[in-house]
Design an enzyme around this catalytic site. Structure first.
Site, short mmCIF file in Angstrom:
data_model
loop_
_atom_site.label_atom_id
_atom_site.label_comp_id
_atom_site.label_asym_id
_atom_site.label_seq_id
_atom_site.Cartn_x
_atom_site.Cartn_y
_atom_site.Cartn_z
CD GLU A 57 -2.74 1.08 2.58
OE1 GLU A 57 -3.84 1.62 2.58
OE2 GLU A 57 -2.25 0.51 3.58
CE LYS A 97 -7.86 0.67 3.44
NZ LYS A 97 -6.76 1.42 4.12
CB CYS A 151 -4.21 -1.81 4.31
SG CYS A 151 -3.30 -1.52 5.86
#
Length: 307
Positions: free
Chosen positions: A69, A141, A182
């Site tokens: 990331e 995300k 993440c």
């Protein structure tokens, strides 16, 4: 098979990435592992690499390289990344497309600062580039990191980032890939959806886990996602202290569908990359011996009871 040398690749990076200290120079360490099943079925195996960096990238000897990331830029001040955010057809991503093509490698670029819906927001976007240099897919995300980390600091990702709303899986020479980023890791329903609704075989989890949360939960969560979905998990991680406010846990790792760690860097904070052979026949073997897809009940109609 080797990716272009890091020194050569550095010339591909734009000024914004250079400001973030992205450096594609020869890595200082490598760990590799090949499972017995991969060795036995070499024709079905594909070599993949997972990069760990503190705003650095290292690559060699694999056909699919996974970056963490915020691989291209980590700001020292809140909102700084908004200023350098670009659309996916902008110069930063186009340079990585050129790198993929010149190196004949697929790239997983986790957590790119994609220009958002307005001037005060960006998307945190996982971009998949194929070996011809084409963007094969992208995932924005979904779960944003708005957390007061115990004993650490308060994060408010949503202040500058707009959440995505689409689950993404894509076919590749390395199996069907499920794209995440993440903090998504803490939401198993996303990975269940990728496995059981989108038939993912390999889950990608580029991350910049904090030191505090990483020490407590990083490996446990990754192995759990692998076990419960019977997928390979490839987790590239930022590592070390980026600035006075931000420090990442590191520990880039590759896990097989049985939940076994098959590759990781020799040191949690080392700069380098880990390599493993992904053998899709092992995915099928695990799923055949333990057919959880046939046993699961969550798609059934449930009776409820309340007192």
């Amino acid at each position: 098979m080797a990716l272009a040398s890091l020194a050569a690749a550095a010339s591909l990076l734009p000024a914004a990435a250079a400001r973030s200290r992205v450096s594609l120079a020869r890595c200082r360490g490598m760990a590799s592992s090949s499972s017995p099943s991969a060795a036995a079925g070499a024709s079905a195996a594909a070599r993949v690499g997972v990069v760990q960096m503190t705003s650095e990238a290292a690559s060699s000897g694999v056909k699919f390289l996974c970056f963490p990331e915020v691989f291209s830029f980590i700001g020292s001040k809140d909102g700084e990344s908004i200023k350098i955010a670009e659309p996916l057809d902008g110069p930063i991503m186009q340079r990585y497309c050129s790198l993929a093509k010149e190196s004949s490698m697929w790239l997983s670029l986790g957590g790119f600062q994609e220009k958002g819906p307005d001037d005060s927001h960006q998307y945190n976007t996982h971009v998949l580039i194929d070996d011809s240099g084409e963007i094969r897919s992208s995932y924005r995300k979904i779960h944003l990191f708005d957390v007061d980390v115990p004993g650490n600091m308060v994060y408010k990702e949503s202040r500058f980032t707009t959440a995505g709303d689409t689950v993404v899986a894509v076919d590749s020479p390395f199996g069907r890939l499920g794209l995440t980023v993440c903090y998504d890791l803490r939401f198993p329903e996303l990975y269940q959806c990728l496995r059981f609704k989108h038939q993912a075989q390999v889950l990608l989890v580029p991350s910049a886990f904090t030191k505090v949360t990483g020490e407590a939960h990083w490996e446990i969560l990754l192995r759990a996602r692998a076990i419960e979905t019977q997928c390979y998990v490839i987790a590239a991680a930022q590592a070390g202290k980026h600035n006075e406010k931000r420090e990442s846990y590191g520990d880039s790792i590759i896990i097989d569908p049985w939940g076994t760690v098959i590759a990781r860097l020799p040191d949690r904070l080392s700069t380098g990359f880990a390599v493993a052979d992904i053998d899709l026949s092992k995915v099928e073997a695990v799923r055949t011996k333990m057919p959880i897809s046939e046993h699961r009940k969550f798609d059934s109609v449930w009776k409820t009871s309340s007192l």
